[in-house]
Design a protein around this motif. Structure first.
Motif, PDB file in Angstrom:
ATOM      1  N   SER A   1      -3.125  -4.228 -22.787  1.00 23.15           N
ATOM      2  CA  SER A   1      -3.394  -4.925 -21.523  1.00 23.15           C
ATOM      3  C   SER A   1      -3.694  -6.411 -21.775  1.00 23.15           C
ATOM      4  CB  SER A   1      -4.489  -4.232 -20.707  1.00 23.15           C
ATOM      5  OG  SER A   1      -5.744  -4.649 -21.122  1.00 23.15           O
ATOM      6  N   VAL A   2      -4.289  -6.735 -22.927  1.00 24.87           N
ATOM      7  CA  VAL A   2      -4.495  -8.148 -23.270  1.00 24.87           C
ATOM      8  C   VAL A   2      -3.133  -8.829 -23.450  1.00 24.87           C
ATOM      9  CG1 VAL A   2      -5.280  -9.670 -25.148  1.00 24.87           C
ATOM     10  CG2 VAL A   2      -6.816  -7.920 -24.253  1.00 24.87           C
ATOM     11  N   TYR A   3      -2.233  -8.141 -24.158  1.00 28.89           N
ATOM     12  CA  TYR A   3      -0.896  -8.710 -24.396  1.00 28.89           C
ATOM     13  C   TYR A   3      -0.136  -8.869 -23.057  1.00 28.89           C
ATOM     14  CZ  TYR A   3       3.600  -9.484 -26.796  1.00 28.89           C
ATOM     15  OH  TYR A   3       4.780 -10.018 -27.236  1.00 28.89           O
ATOM     16  N   SER A   4      -0.245  -7.846 -22.204  1.00 30.66           N
ATOM     17  CA  SER A   4       0.457  -7.911 -20.906  1.00 30.66           C
ATOM     18  C   SER A   4      -0.080  -9.059 -20.068  1.00 30.66           C
ATOM     19  CB  SER A   4       0.279  -6.609 -20.115  1.00 30.66           C
ATOM     20  OG  SER A   4       0.767  -5.550 -20.866  1.00 30.66           O
ATOM     21  N   GLN A   5      -1.400  -9.266 -20.124  1.00 35.63           N
ATOM     22  CA  GLN A   5      -1.993 -10.375 -19.368  1.00 35.63           C
ATOM     23  C   GLN A   5      -1.441 -11.709 -19.878  1.00 35.63           C
ATOM     24  OE1 GLN A   5      -5.573 -10.671 -17.060  1.00 35.63           O
ATOM     25  NE2 GLN A   5      -3.689 -11.664 -16.534  1.00 35.63           N
ATOM     26  N   ALA A   6      -1.339 -11.823 -21.212  1.00 34.75           N
ATOM     27  CA  ALA A   6      -0.803 -13.069 -21.793  1.00 34.75           C
ATOM     28  C   ALA A   6       0.637 -13.279 -21.331  1.00 34.75           C
ATOM     29  CB  ALA A   6      -0.887 -13.011 -23.317  1.00 34.75           C
ATOM     30  N   ILE A   7       1.426 -12.202 -21.311  1.00 36.58           N
ATOM     31  CA  ILE A   7       2.832 -12.311 -20.863  1.00 36.58           C
ATOM     32  C   ILE A   7       2.894 -12.681 -19.385  1.00 36.58           C
ATOM     33  CG2 ILE A   7       4.957 -10.976 -20.442  1.00 36.58           C
ATOM     34  CD1 ILE A   7       4.314  -9.432 -23.052  1.00 36.58           C
ATOM     35  N   SER A   8       1.927 -12.166 -18.608  1.00 37.94           N
ATOM     36  CA  SER A   8       1.954 -12.508 -17.179  1.00 37.94           C
ATOM     37  C   SER A   8       1.675 -13.998 -16.975  1.00 37.94           C
ATOM     38  CB  SER A   8       0.975 -11.638 -16.382  1.00 37.94           C
ATOM     39  OG  SER A   8      -0.337 -12.114 -16.532  1.00 37.94           O
ATOM     40  N   PHE A   9       0.877 -14.601 -17.866  1.00 41.54           N
ATOM     41  CA  PHE A   9       0.649 -16.056 -17.767  1.00 41.54           C
ATOM     42  C   PHE A   9       1.882 -16.831 -18.244  1.00 41.54           C
ATOM     43  CE2 PHE A   9      -4.104 -15.206 -18.734  1.00 41.54           C
ATOM     44  CZ  PHE A   9      -4.364 -14.977 -17.398  1.00 41.54           C
ATOM     45  N   CYS A  10       2.412 -16.411 -19.400  1.00 45.25           N
ATOM     46  CA  CYS A  10       3.534 -17.114 -20.044  1.00 45.25           C
ATOM     47  C   CYS A  10       4.650 -16.104 -20.286  1.00 45.25           C
ATOM     48  CB  CYS A  10       3.106 -17.713 -21.389  1.00 45.25           C
ATOM     49  SG  CYS A  10       1.684 -18.782 -21.296  1.00 45.25           S
ATOM     50  N   PRO A  11       5.535 -15.878 -19.313  1.00 44.20           N
ATOM     51  CA  PRO A  11       6.535 -14.808 -19.415  1.00 44.20           C
ATOM     52  C   PRO A  11       7.407 -14.902 -20.670  1.00 44.20           C
ATOM     53  CG  PRO A  11       6.446 -15.682 -17.190  1.00 44.20           C
ATOM     54  CD  PRO A  11       5.557 -16.554 -18.008  1.00 44.20           C
ATOM     55  N   GLU A  12       7.576 -16.107 -21.207  1.00 44.22           N
ATOM     56  CA  GLU A  12       8.423 -16.258 -22.395  1.00 44.22           C
ATOM     57  C   GLU A  12       7.874 -15.460 -23.580  1.00 44.22           C
ATOM     58  OE1 GLU A  12       9.125 -20.346 -23.481  1.00 44.22           O
ATOM     59  OE2 GLU A  12      10.627 -19.743 -24.969  1.00 44.22           O
ATOM     60  N   LEU A  13       6.570 -15.170 -23.557  1.00 42.34           N
ATOM     61  CA  LEU A  13       5.971 -14.400 -24.664  1.00 42.34           C
ATOM     62  C   LEU A  13       6.554 -12.991 -24.769  1.00 42.34           C
ATOM     63  CD1 LEU A  13       2.191 -15.417 -24.450  1.00 42.34           C
ATOM     64  CD2 LEU A  13       3.779 -15.887 -26.332  1.00 42.34           C
ATOM     65  N   ALA A  14       7.177 -12.506 -23.700  1.00 38.98           N
ATOM     66  CA  ALA A  14       7.774 -11.162 -23.748  1.00 38.98           C
ATOM     67  C   ALA A  14       8.908 -11.118 -24.776  1.00 38.98           C
ATOM     68  CB  ALA A  14       8.294 -10.771 -22.363  1.00 38.98           C
ATOM     69  N   GLN A  15       9.484 -12.304 -25.079  1.00 43.37           N
ATOM     70  CA  GLN A  15      10.582 -12.330 -26.073  1.00 43.37           C
ATOM     71  C   GLN A  15      10.073 -12.452 -27.506  1.00 43.37           C
ATOM     72  OE1 GLN A  15      12.790 -15.549 -24.221  1.00 43.37           O
ATOM     73  NE2 GLN A  15      12.597 -14.184 -22.443  1.00 43.37           N
ATOM     74  N   ALA A  16       8.776 -12.599 -27.666  1.00 41.47           N
ATOM     75  CA  ALA A  16       8.241 -12.798 -29.018  1.00 41.47           C
ATOM     76  C   ALA A  16       8.126 -11.454 -29.748  1.00 41.47           C
ATOM     77  CB  ALA A  16       6.871 -13.455 -28.926  1.00 41.47           C
ATOM     78  N   GLU A  17       8.087 -11.579 -31.068  1.00 39.10           N
ATOM     79  CA  GLU A  17       7.959 -10.361 -31.898  1.00 39.10           C
ATOM     80  C   GLU A  17       6.518 -10.290 -32.417  1.00 39.10           C
ATOM     81  OE1 GLU A  17       9.625  -8.961 -36.285  1.00 39.10           O
ATOM     82  OE2 GLU A  17      10.083 -10.967 -35.498  1.00 39.10           O
ATOM     83  N   ILE A  18       5.924  -9.103 -32.319  1.00 36.82           N
ATOM     84  CA  ILE A  18       4.563  -8.959 -32.865  1.00 36.82           C
ATOM     85  C   ILE A  18       4.692  -8.862 -34.381  1.00 36.82           C
ATOM     86  CG2 ILE A  18       2.479  -7.528 -32.975  1.00 36.82           C
ATOM     87  CD1 ILE A  18       3.112  -6.569 -30.141  1.00 36.82           C
ATOM     88  N   ILE A  19       4.073  -9.795 -35.101  1.00 39.08           N
ATOM     89  CA  ILE A  19       4.224  -9.753 -36.566  1.00 39.08           C
ATOM     90  C   ILE A  19       2.936  -9.333 -37.266  1.00 39.08           C
ATOM     91  CG2 ILE A  19       6.159 -11.397 -36.705  1.00 39.08           C
ATOM     92  CD1 ILE A  19       4.017 -13.448 -37.712  1.00 39.08           C
ATOM     93  N   LYS A  20       1.841  -9.304 -36.529  1.00 41.91           N
ATOM     94  CA  LYS A  20       0.579  -8.923 -37.160  1.00 41.91           C
ATOM     95  C   LYS A  20      -0.373  -8.413 -36.086  1.00 41.91           C
ATOM     96  CE  LYS A  20      -2.762 -11.177 -40.104  1.00 41.91           C
ATOM     97  NZ  LYS A  20      -3.285 -12.477 -40.441  1.00 41.91           N
ATOM     98  N   GLN A  21      -1.160  -7.421 -36.466  1.00 36.07           N
ATOM     99  CA  GLN A  21      -2.170  -6.886 -35.548  1.00 36.07           C
ATOM    100  C   GLN A  21      -3.423  -6.624 -36.357  1.00 36.07           C
ATOM    101  OE1 GLN A  21      -0.782  -3.510 -33.263  1.00 36.07           O
ATOM    102  NE2 GLN A  21      -2.855  -2.688 -33.086  1.00 36.07           N
ATOM    103  N   TRP A  22      -4.588  -6.944 -35.829  1.00 41.30           N
ATOM    104  CA  TRP A  22      -5.808  -6.734 -36.602  1.00 41.30           C
ATOM    105  C   TRP A  22      -6.994  -6.509 -35.671  1.00 41.30           C
ATOM    106  CZ3 TRP A  22      -3.506 -11.447 -35.819  1.00 41.30           C
ATOM    107  CH2 TRP A  22      -4.277 -12.454 -35.247  1.00 41.30           C
ATOM    108  N   SER A  23      -8.107  -6.112 -36.278  1.00 39.49           N
ATOM    109  CA  SER A  23      -9.338  -5.980 -35.509  1.00 39.49           C
ATOM    110  C   SER A  23     -10.510  -6.412 -36.380  1.00 39.49           C
ATOM    111  CB  SER A  23      -9.530  -4.538 -35.041  1.00 39.49           C
ATOM    112  OG  SER A  23      -9.753  -3.706 -36.153  1.00 39.49           O
ATOM    113  N   GLY A  24     -11.612  -6.717 -35.734  1.00 37.90           N
ATOM    114  CA  GLY A  24     -12.824  -7.092 -36.462  1.00 37.90           C
ATOM    115  C   GLY A  24     -14.030  -6.706 -35.635  1.00 37.90           C
ATOM    116  N   LEU A  25     -15.191  -6.670 -36.291  1.00 38.37           N
ATOM    117  CA  LEU A  25     -16.427  -6.273 -35.615  1.00 38.37           C
ATOM    118  C   LEU A  25     -17.336  -7.489 -35.447  1.00 38.37           C
ATOM    119  CD1 LEU A  25     -17.071  -2.960 -37.586  1.00 38.37           C
ATOM    120  CD2 LEU A  25     -16.204  -3.176 -35.244  1.00 38.37           C
ATOM    121  N   ARG A  26     -17.597  -7.830 -34.192  1.00 36.96           N
ATOM    122  CA  ARG A  26     -18.487  -8.974 -33.927  1.00 36.96           C
ATOM    123  C   ARG A  26     -19.935  -8.512 -34.037  1.00 36.96           C
ATOM    124  NH1 ARG A  26     -14.984  -8.331 -29.463  1.00 36.96           N
ATOM    125  NH2 ARG A  26     -13.447  -9.986 -29.139  1.00 36.96           N
TER     126      ARG A  26
END
Ligand SMILES: Cc1cc2nc3c(=O)[nH]c(=O)nc-3n(C[C@H](O)[C@H](O)[C@H](O)COP(=O)(O)OP(=O)(O)OC[C@H]3O[C@@H](n4cnc5c(N)ncnc54)[C@H](O)[C@@H]3O)c2cc1C
Length: 373
Positions: free
Chosen positions: A298-323
């Protein structure tokens, strides 16, 4: 020489080491169970929302503008010492104001009031209408954009390269480091000084700074102090577009509805990649935080809704961390440990540790100055 042991080499510990390395007469050792910037810092997006924050007075506001001012001075200093560039985006932060924003989000008139206050405080904060957003950032194409707040003085940087640069520059100024070493206990010696215990050795210290993020609670518990810092998970992705979004000459960090779109390599080269994040995920009843794939989507979809061109991008890395988030009290915790005259804590920075690291380091230096003079 006065010996200071700093436990933790995330962005906070590294910033403290760098700041203290400028004080004469200190023998400084930084210990980390891993290598620099492996925990929360290694996952962070490095967005420095200081001037655009809603804080207007007191310590919270002072720490924010002091950090921005300090980064403007530190980055060229560290680059000069280490002969290495640190991606540092000086094109500001652009926060989209959305018609569908949840109720707790500020509207245009509240931002205009804040911009007026910032002007009296000597900072530029601009409220833009939708037309100005579309012309300055043509990548933004969302019918619900009411306008934006543009904060030209805010910054974004690469937290891992910053932390490595800070500690390398501190080493250049004589700071010693011990990585891959876990501190298992802090105690007091009969002469009133501290002892820092690892699996390999015990070392005396005049001052100890606990900057161990989520590891801080266990260290303070050993001193019969209950400093409760709990994890809040954040997931993020890096996408590759191959070219800059919108105007290659104007690439601020974009944010909207708490979703950041961050140009990589800010200030060094036109971006081909962007970081997008981050989720905010709390522990379940069992105390676990399994990363939630739907939230990240849903974070990614929100970003695409702001900048539709991001839908053409390729996800090259995914990560997580603990704040590291303090339980039941505001973030961060920067203080002398109650009843422990020689031990300071600088932890629990939650969502703003990269932003607040310089002001935290200055606060620790001032505390050490005041108790040692
Ligand atoms: C996805 C995500 C995005 C974020 N984005 C931003 C952002 O845009 N801007 C921002 O300002 N902040 C952001 N944050 C928050 C930021 O990452 C943290 O607030 C910050 O990194 C905390 O730094 P730290 O040095 O206190 O902790 P950490 O980076 O967690 O470092 C603590 C260090 O202590 C060491 N340690 C712990 N216990 C011991 C022990 N017993 N002995 C030896 N070493 C020990 C660990 O190995 C670790 O290296 C983000 C966080 C996440 C997860």
């Amino acid at each position: 020489m006065t010996r200071v042991v700093i436990i933790g080499c995330g962005v906070v510990g590294a910033a403290i080491a760098y700041e203290l390395s400028q004080v004469s007469g200190l023998d400084i050792l930084v210990i980390d169970r891993e290598y620099p910037a492996q925990a929360a810092t290694g996952a962070a997006l490095g967005v420095l929302m200081g001037i655009i924050s809603q804080k207007i007075k007191g310590k919270a506001w002072r720490m924010r503008h002091q950090s921005i001012e300090t980064y403007n001075r530190w980055i060229p200093e560290i680059e000069e010492i280490t002969k290495t560039r640190i991606p540092f985006n000086r094109q500001g932060v652009l926060m989209l104001l959305m018609a569908d924003a949840p109720g707790e989000y500020w509207g245009v008139s509240q931002w205009q009031d804040l911009a007026a206050i910032r002007k009296t405080q000597g900072w530029d904060l601009q409220v833009w209408d939708a037309q100005q957003v579309y012309s300055s950032c043509p990548q933004v194409q969302h019918p619900g954009v009411l306008g934006a707040v543009y904060s030209p003085c805010d910054r974004q940087l690469d937290p891992t390269l910053l932390t490595q640069g800070l500690i390398q520059a501190a080493q250049y100024r004589g700071v010693k480091t011990q990585f891959g070493t876990e501190v298992i206990k802090i105690g007091y010696l009969p002469n009133g000084k501290c002892v820092v215990v690892t699996h390999q050795s015990e070392m005396g210290a005049d001052w100890v700074v606990i900057a161990a993020g989520l590891g801080s609670s266990a260290l303070t518990a050993g001193l019969q102090q209950h400093i409760d810092i709990r994890p809040v998970l954040g997931q993020a992705i890096q996408v590759r577009l191959g070219h800059p979004l919108g105007n290659s000459q104007f690439q601020p960090a974009l944010t909207g509805n708490d979703v950041h779109i961050v140009p990589c390599n800010g200030g060094i080269a036109p971006p081909t990649d962007y970081w997008i994040g981050a989720t905010v995920e709390f522990a379940n009843k069992e105390g676990e935080i399994p990363p939630n794939a739907e939230l990240l989507q849903s974070v990614y979809s929100q970003a695409i809704s702001f900048c539709p061109e991001l839908a053409q991008a390729e996800i090259i890395k995914q990560w997580s961390g603990l704040r590291p988030r303090p339980e039941g009290r505001p973030a961060p915790i920067i203080e002398k440990l109650p009843n422990c005259d020689r031990i300071f804590i600088a932890s629990g920075h939650y969502r703003n540790g990269v932003l607040l690291a310089p002001a935290t380091a200055i606060a620790i230096r001032e505390m050490i100055d005041s108790v040692s003079s």
